[in-house]
Enzyme design. Structure first.
Site, short mmCIF file in Angstrom:
data_model
loop_
_atom_site.label_atom_id
_atom_site.label_comp_id
_atom_site.label_asym_id
_atom_site.label_seq_id
_atom_site.Cartn_x
_atom_site.Cartn_y
_atom_site.Cartn_z
N THR A 1 81.72 64.65 30.82
CA THR A 1 82.17 64.83 32.20
C THR A 1 80.95 64.81 33.11
OG1 THR A 1 83.96 66.23 31.38
CG2 THR A 1 83.55 66.25 33.75
N LYS B 1 89.60 63.33 35.89
CA LYS B 1 89.14 64.46 35.06
C LYS B 1 88.86 65.69 35.93
CE LYS B 1 87.15 66.94 31.86
NZ LYS B 1 87.97 67.72 30.95
N LYS C 1 79.54 73.43 36.05
CA LYS C 1 79.08 72.08 36.46
C LYS C 1 80.23 71.30 37.08
CE LYS C 1 79.26 69.43 32.74
NZ LYS C 1 80.37 68.55 32.60
P1 NAP Z 1 77.97 70.95 23.96
O1 NAP Z 1 78.58 71.52 22.73
O2 NAP Z 1 77.15 71.82 24.85
O3 NAP Z 1 77.12 69.65 23.52
C1 NAP Z 1 76.30 69.00 24.45
C2 NAP Z 1 75.64 67.79 23.80
O4 NAP Z 1 74.74 67.21 24.76
C3 NAP Z 1 74.79 68.14 22.57
O5 NAP Z 1 74.86 67.08 21.64
C4 NAP Z 1 73.40 68.24 23.16
O6 NAP Z 1 72.36 68.02 22.23
C5 NAP Z 1 73.44 67.11 24.17
N1 NAP Z 1 72.40 67.27 25.19
C6 NAP Z 1 72.31 68.23 26.15
N2 NAP Z 1 71.20 68.04 26.91
C7 NAP Z 1 70.57 66.96 26.39
C8 NAP Z 1 69.38 66.28 26.73
N3 NAP Z 1 68.59 66.69 27.74
N4 NAP Z 1 69.02 65.21 25.98
C9 NAP Z 1 69.80 64.78 24.98
N5 NAP Z 1 70.96 65.38 24.59
C10 NAP Z 1 71.33 66.46 25.31
O7 NAP Z 1 79.08 70.32 24.92
P2 NAP Z 1 80.59 69.89 24.62
O8 NAP Z 1 81.47 71.06 24.78
O9 NAP Z 1 80.65 69.07 23.38
O10 NAP Z 1 80.87 68.98 25.92
C11 NAP Z 1 80.29 67.68 26.06
C12 NAP Z 1 80.81 67.09 27.37
O11 NAP Z 1 82.25 67.04 27.34
C13 NAP Z 1 80.46 67.90 28.63
O12 NAP Z 1 80.25 67.01 29.69
C14 NAP Z 1 81.72 68.74 28.88
O13 NAP Z 1 81.87 69.10 30.23
C15 NAP Z 1 82.79 67.77 28.42
N6 NAP Z 1 84.03 68.38 27.91
C16 NAP Z 1 83.99 69.48 27.12
C17 NAP Z 1 85.19 70.04 26.65
C18 NAP Z 1 85.20 71.27 25.78
O14 NAP Z 1 86.28 71.88 25.68
N7 NAP Z 1 84.12 71.67 25.13
C19 NAP Z 1 86.40 69.43 26.97
C20 NAP Z 1 86.41 68.29 27.75
C21 NAP Z 1 85.21 67.76 28.22
P3 NAP Z 1 71.73 69.27 21.40
O15 NAP Z 1 72.60 69.42 20.20
O16 NAP Z 1 70.34 68.84 21.12
O17 NAP Z 1 71.77 70.48 22.32
#
Ligand code: NAP
Length: 295
Positions: A99, A174, A243
């Protein structure tokens, strides 16, 4: 799609690890990259190629999927000498499922267009359980024919693809859907805090909601245990919804639209993040509200 794409998947966090696993289960050839290498171990064990850099991943793939935190994370994996864009040439496809803001997404779509790269703007609705069970709803923006071409890939991760229009329409949709999620969570947290303030068991709220067909929303069930047990393991980290709320407010402000309830939810989440709850589940809004009640 006659020849299955060679997929490179970047971002093995809560959502991405489950989504990449479902692509593997569906039989796709998947190469993975994650900034923290430890998270790639289970994929290496499953026989996946693990790339050392986003550029190496893009070289090994014709289709790159990104599922990272935010625009800064996207820049980190796309730009620079080791970024995806260094290895991309005309004919490749980039599918972003993170997102991001509509402004960032529109700029990325332009950049891909100039480079001859097909860009799909495909954020997802649904949290960790839906990602794990391939039941996400994919909100798709981009060229309609390209979205249709990639629908089998998207359907390996989700139950439905809702086409919204050219990019950044997927991201715009979204944000609208997440506005509702932010407010539902805030409403639930406030109701539970009000119950506590009145010496009422918050479980009664869930019981009353479940008995009322008009209010029996499955989302409440997803957050019930967190609120009742005052334990908030992250399915959707609060920092990510904060965010998103900021993206919503920026989009609204650009059109001189006032979203007072979203603004209040943003302020509440900012307070919760400042209290150190950013990595907890979004339902930790409840913790931020009730912490003073304990004092
Ligand atoms: P998350 O568990 O916090 O994972 C974030 C990912 O981004 C990890 O692989 C992290 O790598 C990587 N990352 C962060 N900063 C980085 C950087 N500077 N360089 C390279 N990689 C980086 O997040 P998530 O919950 O999976 O969500 C991912 C996306 O989907 C977000 O945009 C969120 O808003 C969206 N989303 C989430 C959900 C939910 O329910 N969780 C639902 C719908 C949409 P590391 O492992 O190295 O930290």
């Amino acid at each position: 799609m006659s020849i299955p794409p060679r997929i490179g998947f970047i971002g093995l966090g809560i959502m991405g690890s489950a989504m990449a696993r479902n692509l593997l289960k569906a039989g796709y050839q998947v190469c993975v990259y994650n900034r923290t290498r430890q998270r790639t171990t289970q994929f290496a064990d499953a026989g996946c190629e693990v790339a050392h850099t986003p550029r190496a991943l893009a070289k090994a793939s014709d289709t790159v999927i990104t599922m990272v935190s935010d625009p800064a994370a996207m820049d980190a994996v796309l730009e620079g000498p080791e970024g995806v864009l260094q290895a991309f040439a005309g004919g490749n496809t980039l599918i972003n499922m993170s997102t991001l803001s509509p402004a960032y997404t529109a700029a990325l779509a332009r950049k891909c267009y100039v480079a001859g790269v097909t860009f799909l703007d495909c954020p997802v609705s649904g949290s960790k359980p839906a990602a794990e069970s391939a039941q996400l709803v994919i909100l798709a923006g981009g060229d309609k024919a390209a979205v249709e071409k990639y629908t089998p890939v998207l359907r390996a991760m989700g139950k439905a693809v809702v086409y919204a229009g050219p990019a950044p329409a997927g991201t715009a949709l979204k944000l609208c859907v997440n506005l509702i999620v932010a407010q539902l969570t805030t409403a639930l947290a406030e109701a539970a805090a009000l119950a506590q303030a009145q010496a009422l068991d918050p479980a009664l709220i869930f019981e009353a909601l479940a008995q009322n067909p008009a209010l029996n929303c499955a989302y409440f069930g997803l957050k019930k245990d967190n609120i009742l047990n005052k334990d908030y393991p992250p399915a959707f980290p609060l920092k990510h919804m904060l965010k998103d709320a900021r993206f919503m407010l920026a989009e609204a402000a650009a059109s001189r639209l006032h979203l007072p309830v979203t603004a209040a939810a943003e302020a509440l989440m900012a307070e919760a993040a400042a209290a150190g709850y950013g990595d907890k589940d979004l339902s930790a809004i409840h913790l931020a509200l009730t912490a003073p009640l304990r004092g």
